[in-house]
Design an enzyme around this catalytic site. Sequence first.
Site, PDB file in Angstrom:
ATOM      1  CG  ASP A   1     -24.696   8.718   0.634  1.00 29.26           C
ATOM      2  OD1 ASP A   1     -23.757   7.986   0.017  1.00 29.26           O
ATOM      3  OD2 ASP A   1     -24.096   9.396   0.698  1.00 29.26           O
TER       4      ASP A   1
ATOM      5  CE  LYS B   1      -4.065   0.681   0.187  1.00 31.20           C
ATOM      6  NZ  LYS B   1      -5.061   0.687  -0.451  1.00 31.20           N
TER       7      LYS B   1
END
Length: 368
Positions: free
Chosen positions: A201, A78
């Site tokens: 959301d 990563k």
Amino acid sequence: MDLFEKFTEHEQVVFCNDPATGLKAIIAIHDTTLGPALGGCRMQPYESVDDALQDVLRLSKGMTYKCAASDVDFGGGKSVIIGDPEKDKSPELFRAFGQFVESLNGRFYTGTDMGTLPEDFIHSLKETNCIVGVPEEYGGSGDSSVPTALGVIYGLQATNRALFGTEDLTGKTYAIQGLGKVGSKVAARLIEEGAHLYVSDINQQAIADLVEKANKHNATVQVVRGEDIYRVDADLFVPCAFGGIINDSTIESFKFKGIVGSANNQLLEERHGQVLHQKGILYAPDYIVNSGGLIQVADELYEPNKERVLQKTKSIYNSLLSIYQNAELHHIPTSEAADLFCRERMEARTRRNSFFSHGKRPKWNVRT
């Protein structure tokens, strides 16, 4: 020695500094047993270098397991760039980042993640071939949210089969947190299947678009605010936004029978997998469920093929069923069963003498 103790589980950690462009980045290579490390590049304004370091170490380890679970020829890695993605991006910064990636000589492949876009890495691609997930017009495979969302659907089907004896999505209730690229696609599919949804959301337009779609299919969508999503009485919880949302506080509110979602690092701590197990909530480990995007970018280096990617993504269904069966057989949490599943795959691949020589550049027909 104190510094090295932070990296005991990692093969290599690279600090990248380019004052001319303002680049401050960290690349972490966790394990290359299965092949070169693969993992996205995240950009955010970390409060400290140590915060960035802890994030990249944790995420790169997760990628090792994710790659093993997906049966791709990559190990875990990563990268993070310290900076505000709204203010600090520039073509020069991403070219400098590409130079650091190239200096690793094929040990690390990267692409978009939180805070970065495929278009950012067009500039990195000028410095290295070790970039995945670029736009299709640059030889990439396109929108990775498509196979990611499909993987969530396969995860829901496998979990329904384990819980209810049928993989049918119809007639169940789902609580979806997050209607971004992945969550909106999952929600749309569930609406088409006649499911009842609770959704949450902050993007009101995304909610409005979903409600409009539901009306066309005579489906029901109930909008809830913020943390109320943890308290709804739904069959399955589908987290597609934040990590760390399965914790001591939220678990107390859960009425769900199962959890299947695309969000990364859903368990705040590893012990929360045991807590879910004790409560009788069937947890689909996130790095299994959300591996469709990884499958696509890994496959991209063989030259993009959407049909091949979608076929490979079907493996998520069988992997989850196997994990559920082993968890039940050994009376352990599914999170532990998933880790065991991945370690066994890595050990098996090691015994078969992995296709790639350790630390070598893969022999793909990569972009030139």
